[in-house]
Design an enzyme around this catalytic site. Structure first.
Site, PDB file in Angstrom:
ATOM      1  CG  HIS A 150      -1.806   1.288   1.378  1.00 38.09           C
ATOM      2  ND1 HIS A 150      -2.580   1.518   0.409  1.00 38.09           N
ATOM      3  CD2 HIS A 150      -1.679   2.252   2.353  1.00 38.09           C
ATOM      4  CE1 HIS A 150      -3.315   2.658   0.826  1.00 38.09           C
ATOM      5  NE2 HIS A 150      -2.625   3.115   1.875  1.00 38.09           N
TER       6      HIS A 150
ATOM      7  CD  GLU B 140       2.366  -1.902   3.110  1.00 40.01           C
ATOM      8  OE1 GLU B 140       1.701  -2.583   2.359  1.00 40.01           O
ATOM      9  OE2 GLU B 140       2.180  -0.583   2.821  1.00 40.01           O
TER      10      GLU B 140
ATOM     11  CE  LYS C  94      -1.374   3.824  -2.833  1.00 40.76           C
ATOM     12  NZ  LYS C  94      -1.357   2.417  -2.468  1.00 40.76           N
TER      13      LYS C  94
ATOM     14  CG  HIS D 256      -2.926   7.369  -2.278  1.00 42.76           C
ATOM     15  ND1 HIS D 256      -3.659   6.410  -2.904  1.00 42.76           N
ATOM     16  CD2 HIS D 256      -2.875   7.373  -1.053  1.00 42.76           C
ATOM     17  CE1 HIS D 256      -4.251   5.894  -1.648  1.00 42.76           C
ATOM     18  NE2 HIS D 256      -4.143   6.614  -0.626  1.00 42.76           N
TER      19      HIS D 256
ATOM     20  CG  PHE E   7      -7.804   8.684   6.293  1.00 45.34           C
ATOM     21  CD1 PHE E   7      -6.520   8.277   6.329  1.00 45.34           C
ATOM     22  CD2 PHE E   7      -8.093  10.066   5.666  1.00 45.34           C
ATOM     23  CE1 PHE E   7      -5.323   9.143   6.058  1.00 45.34           C
ATOM     24  CE2 PHE E   7      -6.962  10.703   5.246  1.00 45.34           C
ATOM     25  CZ  PHE E   7      -5.649  10.443   5.705  1.00 45.34           C
TER      26      PHE E   7
END
Length: 440
Positions: A314, A325, A354, A359, A426
């Protein structure tokens, strides 16, 4: 009885290109032109740019979609009056249907085929534009206004366009939305509720208010367009770069796909979800929620972390998120090695796409799932664009290898037996998808 679920088509529109093949080719190239542009360039034709004080934002870069690449179906008379995220969704879905050669059409509706397509925040610019019109007269507001901003409108529009009468769902899970959509669609097909599903996410968030809002959260990079602003895992990372677009995968019951002679790209092996219950916007610093999602996905796929060849992380290029992560991934890789000082088949490969795309928020998980599908199918593992020097604390290099700029790998068609794709959002929402090389 659980049915086997395969992927038979991919479609997208992204900052890297107007089709999935063009996007994927640019992703793999270490010399491709960057997707990032300055805000002054992006909003040069917007008469409101001066009054919105865009120059005062710490973030001065974004990764927009080139609207000239939209397919005619996305710009039909009805679509043209709707939000950009709906146009992106229509474009990606149409490409995915064509790529899969899925026999669906509005003229002959398909009760067995559904759609699961979500968005994080949709298209705030449509709300702002309509508010400006309201200052003049309520009669200036388009009758398409409400349908253009509803989070489920993308799923509804794609359903109408292709005559999809099966399950119609629209998850909204912030930056994990696209992955949630793929996971939900997988369940619909696995459990026999649909023979095929179009699954993915769409987002059109390169607008002044969204950029200002995320800037106020101190989540975005302050670097210029030519300075490699999105640099996941890099020691100099300072925030993410806003992107936009849409990606759609065609998920299909294996028997249905084989019966019609479809080209099967890979199989969906499993998924996992979790909640951080830690903070509204910040991740658990130890990556505990991410780890729970990955463990759940491994259980669902009935494999261990030692079976996974590649993780599409991610990692958004934020100081806290990337490190959390990596910690979670390393714990799982360490367990898989069993204290033997190494890992079967070499280190677990990790990269974040990314660095190339920015993003895409609610569309990110779907686009990255599509990249994971291709890694599984071809054995081509993408690099992390703009990553020059890894800076995520100490990690066991013999167990985990983070691929820097230009260090993509060619493992061959049999090299990626299982591939993992992580998406976190989020609110502490986490989703992990696992794809496997297709076998009869």
């Amino acid at each position: 009885m659980s049915l086997r679920v395969v992927v038979t088509g991919l479609g997208c529109i992204s900052p890297l290109g107007g089709t999935f093949p063009s996007t994927y080719a640019r992703l793999l190239s270490p010399t491709a032109e960057p997707a990032f542009r300055s805000l002054s360039d992006i909003f040069s034709g917007d008469p409101r740019a001066a009054e919105l004080h865009l120059a005062s934002l710490p973030c001065q870069v974004a990764a927009p979609v080139d609207g000239s690449l939209l397919l005619p179906v996305a710009l039909s008379s009805a679509r043209r009056q709707r939000s950009r995220f709906l146009q992106f969704a229509a474009h990606a879905a149409s490409e995915a249907v064509l790529a899969a050669r899925l026999p669906v059409s509005a003229a002959e509706p398909s009760p067995g085929v559904g759609v699961c397509l979500g968005t994080g925040i949709g298209c705030i610019s449509s709300i702002l534009s309509s508010h400006d019109l309201l200052k003049k007269s309520a009669r200036k507001i388009s009758p398409h206004f409400v349908p253009s901003i509803l989070c489920n409108s993308a799923a509804g529009a794609v359903s109408l366009e292709h005559g999809l009468q099966g399950p119609n769902a629209s998850p909204s899970a912030a930056c994990a939305t696209g992955a949630h959509a793929v996971a939900d669609a997988f369940r619909f097909v696995r459990d026999g509720d649909a023979t095929a599903m179009l699954a993915g996410g769409a987002e059109a968030s390169v607008d002044p208010l969204s950029l200002a809002g995320f800037s106020r959260l101190r989540a975005m990079s302050a670097r210029g367009a030519g300075e490699g602003p999105s640099r996941p895992f890099d020691g100099g990372r300072d925030g993410f770069v806003m992107g936009e677009g849409a990606a759609v995968l065609v998920l299909e019951e294996r028997g249905h796909a084989r019966a019609r002679g479809a080209d099967i790209l890979c199989e969906v092996a499993g998924y996992g979800m979790s909640g951080d219950a830690h903070h509204a916007t910040a991740p658990d610093p130890e990556g505990a929620g991410a780890e729970r999602a990955m463990r759940a996905a491994l259980r669902s796929a009935r494999i261990g972390m030692g079976d996974v060849a590649y993780v599409n992380a991610h990692a958004t290029s934020t100081p806290l998120g990337d490190e959390a992560e990596v910690r979670a991934i390393c714990r799982l890789a360490g367990e898989a090695a069993g204290g033997g000082g190494g890992r079967r088949g070499g280190p677990l490969l990790v990269s974040s796409t990314k660095g190339a795309t920015g993003h895409l928020l609610g569309a990110a998980g779907a686009l990255e799932a599509a990249f994971a599908v291709m890694a599984c199918k071809t054995g081509s593992v993408p690099h992390t664009q703009n990553l020059r020097e890894v800076g995520v604390g100490e990690y066991p290099g013999e167990l985990v290898e983070i691929l820097a700029h230009g260090e993509g790998r060619e493992l061959g068609e049999k090299g990626c037996e299982y591939v993992m794709s992580n998406s976190f959002g989020f609110g502490g929402t986490n989703c992990c998808l696992i794809f496997s090389r297709y076998k009869e």
